[in-house]
Design a protein around this motif. Structure first.
Motif, mmCIF file in Angstrom:
data_model
loop_
_atom_site.group_PDB
_atom_site.id
_atom_site.type_symbol
_atom_site.label_atom_id
_atom_site.label_comp_id
_atom_site.label_asym_id
_atom_site.label_seq_id
_atom_site.Cartn_x
_atom_site.Cartn_y
_atom_site.Cartn_z
ATOM 1 N N ILE A 377 0.845 -1.202 0.000
ATOM 2 C CA ILE A 377 0.000 0.000 0.000
ATOM 3 C C ILE A 377 0.872 1.241 0.000
ATOM 4 C CG2 ILE A 377 -1.626 1.363 1.370
ATOM 5 C CD1 ILE A 377 -2.937 -1.255 2.255
ATOM 6 N N ALA A 378 1.900 1.254 0.855
ATOM 7 C CA ALA A 378 2.798 2.411 0.918
ATOM 8 C C ALA A 378 3.515 2.623 -0.407
ATOM 9 C CB ALA A 378 3.801 2.214 2.052
ATOM 10 N N ALA A 379 3.930 1.510 -1.050
ATOM 11 C CA ALA A 379 4.626 1.617 -2.335
ATOM 12 C C ALA A 379 3.730 2.176 -3.433
ATOM 13 C CB ALA A 379 5.169 0.245 -2.747
ATOM 14 N N SER A 380 2.418 2.010 -3.256
ATOM 15 C CA SER A 380 1.479 2.557 -4.259
ATOM 16 C C SER A 380 1.249 4.051 -4.071
ATOM 17 C CB SER A 380 0.140 1.819 -4.165
ATOM 18 O OG SER A 380 -0.584 2.219 -3.011
ATOM 19 N N GLY A 381 1.885 4.629 -3.059
ATOM 20 C CA GLY A 381 1.741 6.059 -2.811
ATOM 21 C C GLY A 381 0.644 6.420 -1.827
ATOM 22 N N ALA A 383 -0.736 6.293 2.182
ATOM 23 C CA ALA A 383 -0.324 6.149 3.580
ATOM 24 C C ALA A 383 -1.410 5.382 4.339
ATOM 25 C CB ALA A 383 -0.100 7.506 4.217
ATOM 26 N N PRO A 384 -1.151 4.142 4.768
ATOM 27 C CA PRO A 384 -2.208 3.311 5.358
ATOM 28 C C PRO A 384 -2.941 3.953 6.532
ATOM 29 C CG PRO A 384 -0.282 1.969 4.870
ATOM 30 C CD PRO A 384 0.121 3.396 4.633
ATOM 31 N N ARG A 385 -2.223 4.522 7.468
ATOM 32 C CA ARG A 385 -2.883 5.097 8.641
ATOM 33 C C ARG A 385 -3.715 6.317 8.288
ATOM 34 N NH1 ARG A 385 1.500 2.491 10.208
ATOM 35 N NH2 ARG A 385 1.440 1.265 12.160
ATOM 36 N N SER A 386 -3.240 7.097 7.336
ATOM 37 C CA SER A 386 -3.999 8.261 6.874
ATOM 38 C C SER A 386 -5.285 7.837 6.186
ATOM 39 C CB SER A 386 -3.140 9.104 5.926
ATOM 40 O OG SER A 386 -3.884 10.169 5.382
ATOM 41 N N VAL A 387 -5.179 6.776 5.367
ATOM 42 C CA VAL A 387 -6.349 6.252 4.669
ATOM 43 C C VAL A 387 -7.373 5.726 5.668
ATOM 44 C CG1 VAL A 387 -7.130 4.362 3.189
ATOM 45 C CG2 VAL A 387 -5.170 5.725 2.511
ATOM 46 N N ALA A 389 -7.787 6.701 8.733
ATOM 47 C CA ALA A 389 -8.352 7.841 9.465
ATOM 48 C C ALA A 389 -9.480 8.501 8.686
ATOM 49 C CB ALA A 389 -7.262 8.855 9.780
ATOM 50 N N ARG A 390 -9.383 8.475 7.360
ATOM 51 C CA ARG A 390 -10.434 9.128 6.571
ATOM 52 C C ARG A 390 -11.409 8.113 5.952
ATOM 53 N NH1 ARG A 390 -5.808 10.070 3.123
ATOM 54 N NH2 ARG A 390 -6.038 9.091 1.070
ATOM 55 N N HIS A 391 -11.417 6.887 6.500
ATOM 56 C CA HIS A 391 -12.375 5.847 6.090
ATOM 57 C C HIS A 391 -12.330 5.595 4.580
ATOM 58 C CE1 HIS A 391 -14.013 6.053 10.135
ATOM 59 N NE2 HIS A 391 -14.135 7.359 10.006
ATOM 60 N N ASP A 392 -11.120 5.423 4.048
ATOM 61 C CA ASP A 392 -10.949 5.232 2.611
ATOM 62 C C ASP A 392 -10.262 3.895 2.327
ATOM 63 O OD1 ASP A 392 -11.263 6.039 -0.032
ATOM 64 O OD2 ASP A 392 -9.310 7.025 -0.110
ATOM 65 N N SER A 393 -10.651 2.866 3.082
ATOM 66 C CA SER A 393 -9.990 1.569 3.001
ATOM 67 C C SER A 393 -10.142 0.904 1.633
ATOM 68 C CB SER A 393 -10.526 0.640 4.088
ATOM 69 O OG SER A 393 -11.946 0.581 4.044
ATOM 70 N N TYR A 394 -11.270 1.115 0.975
ATOM 71 C CA TYR A 394 -11.480 0.538 -0.358
ATOM 72 C C TYR A 394 -10.365 0.980 -1.305
ATOM 73 C CZ TYR A 394 -13.752 -0.284 -4.926
ATOM 74 O OH TYR A 394 -14.036 -0.686 -6.208
ATOM 75 N N SER A 395 -10.033 2.251 -1.274
ATOM 76 C CA SER A 395 -9.004 2.782 -2.179
ATOM 77 C C SER A 395 -7.655 2.144 -1.925
ATOM 78 C CB SER A 395 -8.911 4.305 -2.015
ATOM 79 O OG SER A 395 -10.140 4.919 -2.351
ATOM 80 N N ALA A 396 -7.350 1.852 -0.645
ATOM 81 C CA ALA A 396 -6.070 1.234 -0.319
ATOM 82 C C ALA A 396 -5.963 -0.161 -0.916
ATOM 83 C CB ALA A 396 -5.888 1.178 1.198
ATOM 84 N N PHE A 397 -6.982 -0.975 -0.743
ATOM 85 C CA PHE A 397 -6.938 -2.342 -1.273
ATOM 86 C C PHE A 397 -7.095 -2.364 -2.792
ATOM 87 C CE2 PHE A 397 -7.884 -3.253 3.190
ATOM 88 C CZ PHE A 397 -6.922 -4.220 3.440
ATOM 89 N N SER A 398 -7.815 -1.400 -3.322
ATOM 90 C CA SER A 398 -7.935 -1.296 -4.780
ATOM 91 C C SER A 398 -6.578 -0.987 -5.406
ATOM 92 C CB SER A 398 -8.948 -0.216 -5.150
ATOM 93 O OG SER A 398 -9.044 -0.055 -6.549
ATOM 94 N N ALA A 399 -5.791 -0.161 -4.738
ATOM 95 C CA ALA A 399 -4.491 0.247 -5.266
ATOM 96 C C ALA A 399 -3.528 -0.927 -5.389
ATOM 97 C CB ALA A 399 -3.882 1.331 -4.369
ATOM 98 N N ILE A 400 -3.697 -1.964 -4.546
ATOM 99 C CA ILE A 400 -2.787 -3.112 -4.611
ATOM 100 C C ILE A 400 -3.446 -4.352 -5.213
ATOM 101 C CG2 ILE A 400 -1.400 -2.279 -2.685
ATOM 102 C CD1 ILE A 400 -2.822 -4.322 -0.889
ATOM 103 N N GLY A 401 -4.673 -4.212 -5.709
ATOM 104 C CA GLY A 401 -5.349 -5.304 -6.394
ATOM 105 C C GLY A 401 -5.810 -6.432 -5.497
ATOM 106 N N ASP A 402 -6.084 -6.129 -4.221
ATOM 107 C CA ASP A 402 -6.467 -7.186 -3.281
ATOM 108 C C ASP A 402 -7.923 -7.110 -2.814
ATOM 109 O OD1 ASP A 402 -4.300 -8.800 -3.297
ATOM 110 O OD2 ASP A 402 -3.337 -7.949 -1.520
ATOM 111 N N LEU A 403 -8.762 -6.429 -3.568
ATOM 112 C CA LEU A 403 -10.193 -6.493 -3.287
ATOM 113 C C LEU A 403 -10.729 -7.872 -3.680
ATOM 114 C CD1 LEU A 403 -11.300 -3.016 -4.673
ATOM 115 C CD2 LEU A 403 -11.242 -3.682 -2.254
ATOM 116 N N VAL A 404 -11.714 -8.345 -2.943
ATOM 117 C CA VAL A 404 -12.413 -9.586 -3.292
ATOM 118 C C VAL A 404 -13.726 -9.197 -3.945
ATOM 119 C CG1 VAL A 404 -13.547 -11.649 -2.402
ATOM 120 C CG2 VAL A 404 -11.350 -10.920 -1.440
ATOM 121 N N VAL A 405 -13.848 -9.451 -5.236
ATOM 122 C CA VAL A 405 -15.024 -9.055 -6.005
ATOM 123 C C VAL A 405 -15.776 -10.312 -6.438
ATOM 124 C CG1 VAL A 405 -15.870 -7.819 -8.022
ATOM 125 C CG2 VAL A 405 -13.853 -6.972 -6.798
#
Length: 422
Positions: A377-381, A383-387, A389-405
């Protein structure tokens, strides 16, 4: 087995898929149908699984004269022959939610004691089936729903309030069917499988009161629309006489889903430990707690030695600020918090997802955590803790391709969480 990312992902996904399959309406509805009626049969229902349940009933009773109306979430409809399928909005109701309630109540008029009503109820019905109490409008109900969803209240607490503001929940649908026999088939998505809580119990009255609703509103400091406040001030929505011939049959549940995941674990040579099907609380806090349990298991063998899987069900919550713009649901928020708590510990993987295929309002059921999740997640640009804090967890997992769809699964037994200790 020598555990790596590929083997861990395969087993975790197999557990999740088995949990979902245990609640497949096409497999469980026919086993629980009542005796065929001597009179008319009217099928009604509400929930994310209701259309698939209706299709299964239609297939099983092709030789029975029946009619009916059920309402499901947009995108969850399937053909059900003689049973009308209506789609409406979730988690906030829309005009179709009200129209569905009107159509269902109309279908129950004029029934007699020889007639049978089969009610197909599953999670999500609270917003899909809406009949505002006298004096309230759809806009009032929408405002109350939004407040409850953002408050951090548990699903049980939300349903207590909803029932007092409804003309169809809390047993009022069953009351409209009198004097017919009413058999309710339930796919549970609530902790403890209490029928009065599933979809706010349209066919099941309970002991909660308007005072209980007032206490919840006060505790979460909710400012209700004036019309909703007026309903509570006059004692809540009235409940008419309930049928004397009323039966509820639980056909799928979170505990059954956990049992299915447990069976997969044993087949894979993994020791299962089930924390229960009723975990609640803030998603990020549950993630922190379970990360501590997982680290203890990995490093000290407590409460279980690996290879093992820590399984749990239930529904966590996410308290959102009014100006929140983040994307995500309770499962991805739980997982991001879990990953932060694990902090890259080796040999621990996890999956969490909503069995209906939709985590919150997103297009993913959940996501997967691996030992290098934070680093990727950090390598994708991001910041996990910041994400988090702003309830944006979907974007973090989307950035690394680890969503379960999965897409809509057409069932719903709430969330399944599995933490694999290698």
């Amino acid at each position: 087995m020598s555990w790596n990312d590929a083997s861990a992902r395969r087993v975790l996904r197999r557990m999740f898929d088995a949990a979902v399959a245990s609640a497949d309406p096409s497999k469980v509805v026919a086993q629980h149908l009542p005796d065929r009626p001597s009179g008319r049969c009217v099928v009604v229902g509400a929930g994310k699984a209701s259309a698939a349940m209706a299709a299964a009933l239609e297939a099983a009773w092709s030789d029975v004269e029946l009619s009916g109306v059920v309402v499901t979430r947009y995108g969850h409809a399937v053909p059900a022959g003689r049973i009308e399928i209506i789609e409406a909005a979730h988690p906030v109701p829309d005009e179709m939610s009200v129209r569905a309630a009107d159509r269902i109540l109309t279908s129950l008029r004029g029934l007699g004691p020889d007639d049978l009503v089969v009610a197909l109820i599953s999670g999500g019905g609270s917003s899909l089936l809406v009949s505002p109490a006298d004096g309230m409008t759809l806009a009032d109900k929408q405002a109350v729903n939004r407040m409850l969803l953002a408050s951090g209240a548990t699903i049980s607490e939300m349903n207590i309030v909803r029932k007092q503001l409804s003309g169809i929940k809390g047993g009022r649908l069953a009351a409209a069917a009198c004097p017919a026999r009413v058999v309710t088939l339930v796919i549970s998505d609530v902790p403890g499988d209490e029928p009065s809580q599933i979809a706010s119990g349209p066919t099941v009255a309970d002991g909660t009161t308007v005072d209980d609703a007032r206490e919840i509103i006060s505790r979460y400091r909710l400012t209700l629309p004036p019309a909703a406040r007026a309903v509570l001030d006059r004692g809540g929505s009235a409940l008419l006489k309930m049928p004397t011939d009323l039966e509820v049959r639980l056909i799928a549940s979170p505990s059954m889903a956990l049992d299915a995941a447990t069976q997969v674990a044993r087949e894979e040579g993994i020791a299962p430990i089930i924390l229960g099907d009723a975990l609640q609380g803030e998603a990020r806090e549950v993630g922190t707690v379970l990360s501590g349990i997982a680290i203890s298991a990995k490093t000290k063998g407590h409460p279980i030695n690996g290879p093992a899987v820590i399984l749990s069900g239930g529904e966590t919550s996410v308290s959102l600020p009014k100006d929140s713009t983040g994307r995500g649901g309770r499962n991805t928020e739980f997982l991001l918090s879990l990953a932060i708590g694990l902090d890259g510990v080796e040999g621990v993987w996890a999956i969490a997802g909503d069995t209906d295929g939709i985590d919150g309002a997103e297009d993913a059921a959940g996501a997967i955590v691996t030992p290098d999740t934070l680093a990727r997640i950090a390598a994708s640009g991001v910041a996990p803790r910041s994400v988090l804090a702003r309830h944006d967890s979907y974007s973090a997992f989307s950035a690394i391709g680890d969503l379960v769809v999965t897409g809509p699964t057409l069932t719903n037994v709430n969330d399944i969480r599995a933490i694999l200790i290698g």
